[in-house]
Design a protein around this motif. Structure first.
Motif, short mmCIF file in Angstrom:
data_model
loop_
_atom_site.label_atom_id
_atom_site.label_comp_id
_atom_site.label_asym_id
_atom_site.label_seq_id
_atom_site.Cartn_x
_atom_site.Cartn_y
_atom_site.Cartn_z
N GLY A 198 0.68 -1.19 -0.13
CA GLY A 198 0.19 -0.09 0.04
C GLY A 198 0.87 1.24 0.10
N THR A 199 1.71 1.32 0.81
CA THR A 199 2.61 2.52 0.85
C THR A 199 3.30 2.85 -0.38
N HIS A 248 -1.90 6.50 5.39
CA HIS A 248 -1.38 6.20 3.98
C HIS A 248 -0.02 5.34 3.77
N ASP A 268 -7.04 7.03 -1.95
CA ASP A 268 -6.27 5.92 -1.37
C ASP A 268 -7.52 4.90 -0.95
N GLN A 280 -7.60 0.15 1.62
CA GLN A 280 -8.09 -0.69 2.70
C GLN A 280 -9.81 -0.72 2.12
N LYS A 336 -3.87 -4.23 -0.62
CA LYS A 336 -4.09 -5.21 0.33
C LYS A 336 -4.74 -6.48 -0.30
C1 LIG Z 1 -5.59 3.27 3.78
C2 LIG Z 1 -4.17 2.75 3.63
N1 LIG Z 1 -3.18 3.13 3.15
C3 LIG Z 1 -1.94 2.63 2.81
C4 LIG Z 1 -1.58 1.54 3.55
C5 LIG Z 1 -0.23 1.05 3.64
O1 LIG Z 1 -0.33 -0.40 3.07
P1 LIG Z 1 1.18 -1.06 3.53
O2 LIG Z 1 1.21 -1.56 4.83
O3 LIG Z 1 0.69 -2.30 2.37
O4 LIG Z 1 2.11 -0.42 3.01
C6 LIG Z 1 -2.69 1.04 4.63
C7 LIG Z 1 -2.30 -0.11 5.39
O5 LIG Z 1 -2.98 -0.33 6.51
C8 LIG Z 1 -3.87 1.61 4.66
O6 LIG Z 1 -4.99 1.05 5.34
#
Ligand SMILES: Cc1ncc(COP(=O)(O)O)c(C=O)c1O
Length: 420
Positions: A113-114, A147, A233, A236, A262
């Motif tokens: 996600g990041t 995020h 974003d 989730q 995710k």
């Molecule tokens: C809305 C949202 N954006 C970004 C992320 C980051 O994802 P990751 O942990 O896969 O890097 C998350 C993680 O929980 C999230 O809920």
């Protein structure tokens, strides 16, 4: 390899301290259930933090991954593979169908996600610098946003607890109050050097707040007038979690950049940053990249996950089961004075619990621990919210069983607090 079949927990494994010190040792999963190394069964109301949307032990996905691993695992982004191309085409086609006002054209694949957010921030900066000038570098983000944890994504995440130890983060980020259209208008009048506006329409980690229609229309209007890209974003909230492919079209948002991750590859690491033609035309070769992102194994599995989830019968089943979950949780919230009004949507719901907390006692942690003892895994959101994000395939019977355990846990804690 160490053998862990004499314990359900491990203390202080050689992981960095950021993850805490005690872990439940999980061994396998089937459907909506996980099993620890001692064979104890847990109903999963968290699905690996909203990742395992199709449940555990999926032979269909395992077969696809195994077949693709034998055929070709990795080629780098110097080359393309059929699964990656087909998945990108499918994502564009299906998102186009739910947001026809924009022209989606390309998908950047990453692994988390990041990373989806990092790509989005870079693309937005590139677009705004090219179109408005190289000083258009700032971002508008919102309170209670989450995020991700890499430096760019962390810069747009709002929590001071996560941000402060790593300052200075990228400059020019302003966190405005969520759901306050006037604050957004005022900020944009004051600061004309914005490269992008980033938001979650349903805040997963930050308290399950949903964007209001007036907030969304202010974002739409201001962004259009000022030619600012909107980044949504949906890491989730996306891919069926709300009973729809995406949560943002139902709110009226028409984003220029969409971040997904995710559940995208059924638990394998994959993310997608989806961009419109207007963004894509401003990007140059070399602007961004990833060694592993979009490999043939993850994308082959993701194609199947996408086909299963973005199917009207499946999504309508999710909405039916989500309504059952919502009904059970509403009853539970109404039965306890300490519970606030249910939040969220679809299979991403939250029950606020208002019990006094101090340094020694954290009621949400205590409820989660009691649930785990009784065979239920649940999540937390924000400071005082129990977050429920089960596999989208969970049955109504399992929903009732899980909510019953939650009810028992709140009662147990309530009684303990009353008698202490
Ligand atoms: C809305 C949202 N954006 C970004 C992320 C980051 O994802 P990751 O942990 O896969 O890097 C998350 C993680 O929980 C999230 O809920």
């Amino acid at each position: 390899m160490a053998h862990f079949n004499t314990t359900s927990f491990i203390h202080e494994p050689p992981f960095p301290r950021n993850y805490g010190s005690e872990f439940l040792l999980l061994d396998r999963g089937k459907g909506s259930y996980l099993y620890d190394t001692m064979g104890k069964r847990y109903l999963d109301f968290g699905s690996g933090i909203a990742v395992n949307s199709l449940g555990y032990g999926r032979k269909d996905l395992a077969r696809i991954a195994a077949r693709q691993m034998k055929r070709l695992i990795h080629v780098s982004n110097l080359y393309a593979t059929e699964p990656a191309v087909s998945l990108a085409q499918r994502i564009i086609q299906d998102i186009q169908a739910v947001i026809p006002e924009k022209q989606y054209q390309a998908v950047h694949f990453g692994n988390s996600g990041t990373e989806a957010i990092e790509g989005a921030l870079k693309y937005a900066r590139r677009y705004s610098a090219n179109r408005q000038g190289s000083d258009h570098t700032g971002f508008i983000a919102f309170s209670n946003s989450f995020h991700g944890r890499t430096m760019g994504a962390l810069s747009v995440t709002s929590s001071e607890k996560y941000r402060a130890p790593f300052a200075p983060l990228i400059p020019g980020v302003r966190h405005l109050p969520y759901n306050e259209p006037e604050a957004l208008r005022a900020a944009l009048q004051e600061d004309g050097k914005v490269a992008g506006i980033i938001l979650e329409v349903l805040q997963g980690e930050g308290g399950l707040n949903m964007a209001s229609p007036s907030f969304i229309s202010a974002i739409q209007q201001e962004a259009a007038e000022r030619d600012i890209p909107i980044i949504v974003d949906e890491v989730q909230s996306g891919l069926g979690r709300t009973g729809r492919l995406l949560a943002s079209p139902a709110c009226g948002l028409k984003p220029d950049i969409i971040c997904l991750s995710k559940p995208l590859a059924g638990g394998l690491p994959l993310s997608a940053t989806v961009i419109t033609d207007r963004i894509n035309v401003e990007i140059q070769p070399g602007d961004h990249g990833s060694t592993f992102g979009g490999g043939p194994v993850t994308t082959a599995v993701a194609l199947e996950v996408w086909s299963i989830i973005n199917n009207q019968a499946f999504l309508s089943g999710v909405r039916t089961r989500a309504a059952a979950l919502e009904g059970e949780l509403r009853k539970l919230a109404a039965d306890f004075d300490c519970c606030g009004t249910l939040r969220g949507e679809g299979m991403l719901l939250g029950v606020p619990v208002n019990l006094p907390q101090d340094e020694r006692s954290n009621p949400i942690k205590e409820i989660l621990d009691i649930c785990r003892e009784h065979g239920l895994l649940v999540l937390r959101s924000g400071e005082n919210i129990i977050r429920i994000a089960p596999p989208l395939t969970i049955s109504e019977k399992e929903i009732r069983q899980g909510v019953q355990i939650l009810r028992q846990a709140i009662t147990q804690l309530h009684n303990a607090k009353r008698s202490s």
